[in-house]
Design a protein around this motif. Structure first.
Motif, mmCIF file in Angstrom:
data_model
loop_
_atom_site.group_PDB
_atom_site.id
_atom_site.type_symbol
_atom_site.label_atom_id
_atom_site.label_comp_id
_atom_site.label_asym_id
_atom_site.label_seq_id
_atom_site.Cartn_x
_atom_site.Cartn_y
_atom_site.Cartn_z
ATOM 1 N N GLY A 95 -2.651 -1.201 6.952
ATOM 2 C CA GLY A 95 -2.407 -1.880 5.665
ATOM 3 C C GLY A 95 -3.432 -3.373 5.395
ATOM 4 N N ILE A 96 -4.157 -3.536 6.354
ATOM 5 C CA ILE A 96 -5.080 -4.505 6.146
ATOM 6 C C ILE A 96 -6.457 -3.903 5.442
ATOM 7 C CG2 ILE A 96 -6.732 -6.175 7.341
ATOM 8 C CD1 ILE A 96 -4.830 -6.714 9.742
ATOM 9 N N PHE A 97 -6.609 -2.554 6.057
ATOM 10 C CA PHE A 97 -7.750 -1.897 5.392
ATOM 11 C C PHE A 97 -7.510 -1.698 3.988
ATOM 12 C CE2 PHE A 97 -9.798 2.331 4.428
ATOM 13 C CZ PHE A 97 -11.161 1.803 4.677
ATOM 14 N N LEU A 98 -6.331 -1.306 3.534
ATOM 15 C CA LEU A 98 -5.879 -0.924 2.037
ATOM 16 C C LEU A 98 -6.048 -2.231 1.559
ATOM 17 C CD1 LEU A 98 -3.057 1.730 2.381
ATOM 18 C CD2 LEU A 98 -5.424 1.976 1.717
ATOM 19 N N ILE A 99 -5.637 -3.336 1.850
ATOM 20 C CA ILE A 99 -5.743 -4.850 1.029
ATOM 21 C C ILE A 99 -7.259 -4.934 0.980
ATOM 22 C CG2 ILE A 99 -5.422 -7.107 1.420
ATOM 23 C CD1 ILE A 99 -2.667 -6.531 2.796
ATOM 24 N N GLY A 100 -8.223 -4.838 1.777
ATOM 25 C CA GLY A 100 -9.362 -4.863 1.932
ATOM 26 C C GLY A 100 -10.115 -4.454 0.645
ATOM 27 N N ILE A 101 -9.636 -3.119 0.704
ATOM 28 C CA ILE A 101 -10.300 -2.035 -0.269
ATOM 29 C C ILE A 101 -9.843 -2.583 -1.760
ATOM 30 C CG2 ILE A 101 -10.012 0.386 -1.545
ATOM 31 C CD1 ILE A 101 -10.118 1.383 1.419
ATOM 32 N N LEU A 102 -8.404 -2.983 -2.061
ATOM 33 C CA LEU A 102 -7.741 -3.385 -3.302
ATOM 34 C C LEU A 102 -8.740 -4.796 -3.549
ATOM 35 C CD1 LEU A 102 -3.950 -2.722 -2.707
ATOM 36 C CD2 LEU A 102 -5.629 -1.653 -4.541
ATOM 37 N N LEU A 103 -8.951 -5.732 -2.716
ATOM 38 C CA LEU A 103 -9.694 -6.843 -3.176
ATOM 39 C C LEU A 103 -11.229 -6.535 -3.316
ATOM 40 C CD1 LEU A 103 -8.552 -9.179 -0.408
ATOM 41 C CD2 LEU A 103 -7.931 -9.246 -2.536
ATOM 42 N N GLY A 104 -11.744 -5.642 -2.770
ATOM 43 C CA GLY A 104 -13.161 -5.216 -3.184
ATOM 44 C C GLY A 104 -13.165 -4.637 -4.610
ATOM 45 N N THR A 106 -10.850 -4.991 -7.083
ATOM 46 C CA THR A 106 -10.733 -6.067 -7.920
ATOM 47 C C THR A 106 -12.161 -7.009 -8.144
ATOM 48 O OG1 THR A 106 -8.570 -6.349 -7.079
ATOM 49 C CG2 THR A 106 -9.319 -8.219 -8.214
ATOM 50 N N ALA A 107 -12.959 -7.388 -6.913
ATOM 51 C CA ALA A 107 -14.105 -8.223 -7.045
ATOM 52 C C ALA A 107 -15.078 -7.629 -7.767
ATOM 53 C CB ALA A 107 -14.607 -8.765 -5.873
ATOM 54 N N VAL A 108 -15.361 -6.198 -7.614
ATOM 55 C CA VAL A 108 -16.326 -5.405 -8.474
ATOM 56 C C VAL A 108 -15.699 -5.209 -10.135
ATOM 57 C CG1 VAL A 108 -17.103 -2.994 -8.932
ATOM 58 C CG2 VAL A 108 -16.962 -4.059 -6.544
ATOM 59 N N SER A 109 -14.506 -5.114 -10.297
ATOM 60 C CA SER A 109 -13.900 -5.250 -11.530
ATOM 61 C C SER A 109 -14.207 -6.362 -12.293
ATOM 62 C CB SER A 109 -12.641 -4.746 -11.542
ATOM 63 O OG SER A 109 -12.356 -3.288 -11.216
ATOM 64 N N TYR A 110 -14.063 -7.356 -11.403
ATOM 65 C CA TYR A 110 -13.884 -8.705 -12.300
ATOM 66 C C TYR A 110 -15.636 -9.131 -12.594
ATOM 67 C CZ TYR A 110 -13.980 -14.001 -12.261
ATOM 68 O OH TYR A 110 -13.994 -15.418 -12.903
ATOM 69 N N ARG A 111 -16.312 -8.756 -11.634
ATOM 70 C CA ARG A 111 -18.022 -8.791 -11.758
ATOM 71 C C ARG A 111 -18.632 -7.943 -13.127
ATOM 72 N NH1 ARG A 111 -20.848 -9.515 -5.891
ATOM 73 N NH2 ARG A 111 -20.289 -11.408 -5.570
#
Length: 129
Positions: A95-104, A106-111
């Motif tokens: 679960g933590i791994f998946l949350i990390g991927i989603l945050l990554g 999201t950050a790339v999309s935002y940038r």
């Protein structure tokens, strides 16, 4: 001498129908709404040959075979507990791994969105010149 449960002497409550039960205190002697007769340990023993104690000690000694079975059961339940803990750890880690991927992502999309906006503004400013 050790104070084991079979050496803790109790009194008894006697109700009208002749039923009695061992008790630690006369205050527990109730028969419906009225108080039942309290009898001390010694009187109960002398009159009725009843020995009220907190508990009887076991009379059968546990055999070696029974002990071995109990130890094997403890090992298997310990193994089950370890397996459950491992499974829970894997689930939480995943679960933590998946949350990390989603945050990554999201950050790339935002940038990329910010870079796109900046590039669009630069193009617009160039066309105004």
């Amino acid at each position: 001498a050790m104070c084991t449960a079979n050496r803790v002497y109790l009194g008894a409550c006697l109700v009208e129908d002749g039923f009695g039960y061992c008790t630690v205190s006369p205050r527990t002697c109730l028969d419906g709404n009225k108080t039942a007769e309290y009898v001390s340990h010694q009187d109960m023993y002398d009159k009725y040959n009843v020995n009220c104690t907190l508990a009887e000690l076991p009379t059968k000694i546990i055999s070696k075979t029974t002990t071995t079975i109990a130890n094997n059961n403890n090992k298997s339940s310990s193994k089950i507990s370890q397996d459950a803990t491992t499974t829970i750890g894997i689930i939480i880690g995943g679960g933590i791994f998946l949350i990390g991927i989603l945050l990554g992502i999201t950050a790339v999309s935002y940038r990329r969105g910010k870079h796109f906006e900046k590039a669009t503004q630069e193009v617009e400013s160039m066309t105004m010149i």
